[in-house]
Structure formats: structure tokens, C-alpha cells
Design a protein around this motif. Structure first.
Motif, PDB file in Angstrom:
ATOM      1  N   MET A  61       0.693  -1.496  -0.567  1.00  0.00           N
ATOM      2  CA  MET A  61      -0.094   0.229  -0.006  1.00  0.00           C
ATOM      3  C   MET A  61       1.033   1.243   0.112  1.00  0.00           C
ATOM      4  N   ALA A  62       1.975   1.456   0.492  1.00  0.00           N
ATOM      5  CA  ALA A  62       2.911   2.809   1.267  1.00  0.00           C
ATOM      6  C   ALA A  62       3.517   2.597  -0.744  1.00  0.00           C
ATOM      7  N   SER A  63       3.702   1.943  -1.393  1.00  0.00           N
ATOM      8  CA  SER A  63       4.469   1.752  -2.378  1.00  0.00           C
ATOM      9  C   SER A  63       3.665   2.853  -3.726  1.00  0.00           C
ATOM     10  N   ARG A  64       2.039   1.914  -3.512  1.00  0.00           N
ATOM     11  CA  ARG A  64       1.118   2.819  -4.533  1.00  0.00           C
ATOM     12  C   ARG A  64       1.069   4.307  -4.026  1.00  0.00           C
ATOM     13  N   GLN A  92       1.571   8.102  -3.064  1.00  0.00           N
ATOM     14  CA  GLN A  92       2.090   9.622  -3.541  1.00  0.00           C
ATOM     15  C   GLN A  92       1.521  10.571  -3.039  1.00  0.00           C
ATOM     16  N   VAL A  93       2.670  11.341  -1.918  1.00  0.00           N
ATOM     17  CA  VAL A  93       2.311  12.182  -1.105  1.00  0.00           C
ATOM     18  C   VAL A  93       3.546  13.627  -2.124  1.00  0.00           C
ATOM     19  N   SER A  94       2.293  14.481  -1.903  1.00  0.00           N
ATOM     20  CA  SER A  94       2.796  15.455  -2.262  1.00  0.00           C
ATOM     21  C   SER A  94       2.175  16.738  -1.068  1.00  0.00           C
ATOM     22  N   GLY A  95       2.909  17.594  -1.623  1.00  0.00           N
ATOM     23  CA  GLY A  95       3.036  19.124  -0.497  1.00  0.00           C
ATOM     24  C   GLY A  95       2.080  20.034  -0.650  1.00  0.00           C
ATOM     25  N   MET A  96       1.958  20.695  -0.399  1.00  0.00           N
ATOM     26  CA  MET A  96       0.787  21.857  -0.426  1.00  0.00           C
ATOM     27  C   MET A  96       0.743  23.299   0.240  1.00  0.00           C
TER      28      MET A  96
END
Length: 186
Positions: A110-113, A115-119
């Protein structure tokens, strides 16, 4: 369409598996397995609720991120719920979720899928670009600057008494080269 597929396929799998297991061990032992797994599921959910609270509290006390204990606790709760659902296939899936290496594998997948993005907030002359409904206590910067400058205020404090002041400067005593660090007045 895809949402209803598990509701069609899962009962077919459960019925076929129940017929196969019931034919091998008998109908009453197969029913006893289903009922026993439901009791086990309730026990797991009761046990996990207290354990998850303790793991979360321990993580907070040790200043660790609580995400890992919460994720494992959630998977164990899901496993308990699958054990409560009548059927042998769901009980088997619930038992698999009770095994820590299986949970770790699922969490890694699950972690490999993810995607973290900043705001961030971008300011214009009229204020922040997300509208005029600002969160409590938040006001956009003065002048709508976009150059990264933060306005602030400061005040000059009197120097502390000499014994305290001697330990605050970077001149001598530390073995390093005396100089202006920018933090003290020389």
C-alpha cells in the motif's frame, strides 16, 4: 459495475468452498468452523481495541510516529471483522490478516502505491488564492509579497548581568577561534 462485482463473486466463492469443506469433513463440523470463527473474530476485535490504544499511547510517549501501530491495528480489526462475517473464505482472509508478516507485506504494498505531494499557500495582491474564508487566526501577509519575505517585529533587550553574559559570547574558553558568530554583540 466494479463496485457490485465483489457482492456477486464473494457469495459464489463462499458457497462453493462450504460445499467442498462440508463434503470433506461433514456439514456440522463446517458449520461449527463458521460459528467458531465468528466468536474468534469478536474476541480479536475486543482484544485489538485495547491493544491499539496501548500501542498508540506507547508510540506517542516514545515520540514515534503513530502511523505504523495504527495501520497494523486497523488491519487486525479488519481481520476480526472478516472472521465475524459468515463464510470460510472470509474467515481465511481474516486469519491471514492476523499474521504480522502478512500485514507488513500488505502495508508495504500500500505504501508503494501512495504518492505524497505538498500543499502550499500562494499569495496574490488580494490575499491567498484559496478565497477569503481564512482559518481561525490566519491572516494573509501584508502587501501580498511573493518574494518569500516575512514581516516581523523585534525589540532590543538590555544585556543580562555580567556573570550570565560571560557564558553567552563566543570569545575564548571553548578552544575555537574567537569571532563574530552573528548571534552575539562584540
Amino acid at each position: 459495475m466494479w463496485l457490485f462485482l465483489p457482492f456477486v463473486v464473494l457469495p459464489i466463492i463462499e458457497i462453493a468452498l462450504f460445499i467442498q469443506v462440508g463434503g470433506a469433513i461433514g456439514a456440522l463440523p463446517a458449520i461449527a468452523l463458521v460459528i467458531g470463527s465468528a466468536f474468534l473474530g469478536v474476541a480479536v476485535m475486543r482484544w485489538q481495541s485495547t491493544r491499539a490504544a496501548m500501542d498508540l499511547q506507547r508510540a506517542m510517549q516514545e515520540f514515534r510516529a503513530p502511523g505504523r501501530p495504527m495501520a497494523h491495528g486497523a488491519l487486525v480489526m479488519i481481520g476480526g471483522m472478516l472472521l465475524v462475517v459468515p463464510g470460510l473464505f472470509t474467515s481465511m482472509l481474516g486469519l491471514l490478516l492476523l499474521i504480522p508478516p502478512v500485514r507488513s507485506l500488505i502495508l508495504r504494498q500500500m505504501a508503494s502505491r501512495v504518492q505524497v505531494s505538498g500543499m502550499g499557500l500562494h499569495y496574490s495582491q488580494s490575499g491567498a488564492d484559496f478565497g477569503t474564508d481564512y482559518p481561525a487566526g490566519f491572516r494573509p501577509g501584508r502587501g501580498g509579497r511573493e518574494d518569500g519575505v516575512i514581516d516581523g517585529e523585534y525589540s532590543v533587550q538590555d544585556d543580562p548581568p555580567a556573570p550570565v553574559r560571560e557564558g553567552l559570547t563566543d570569545q575564548g574558553g571553548t578552544g575555537g577561534k574567537p569571532g563574530n558568530s552573528g548571534w552575539t554583540r562584540h
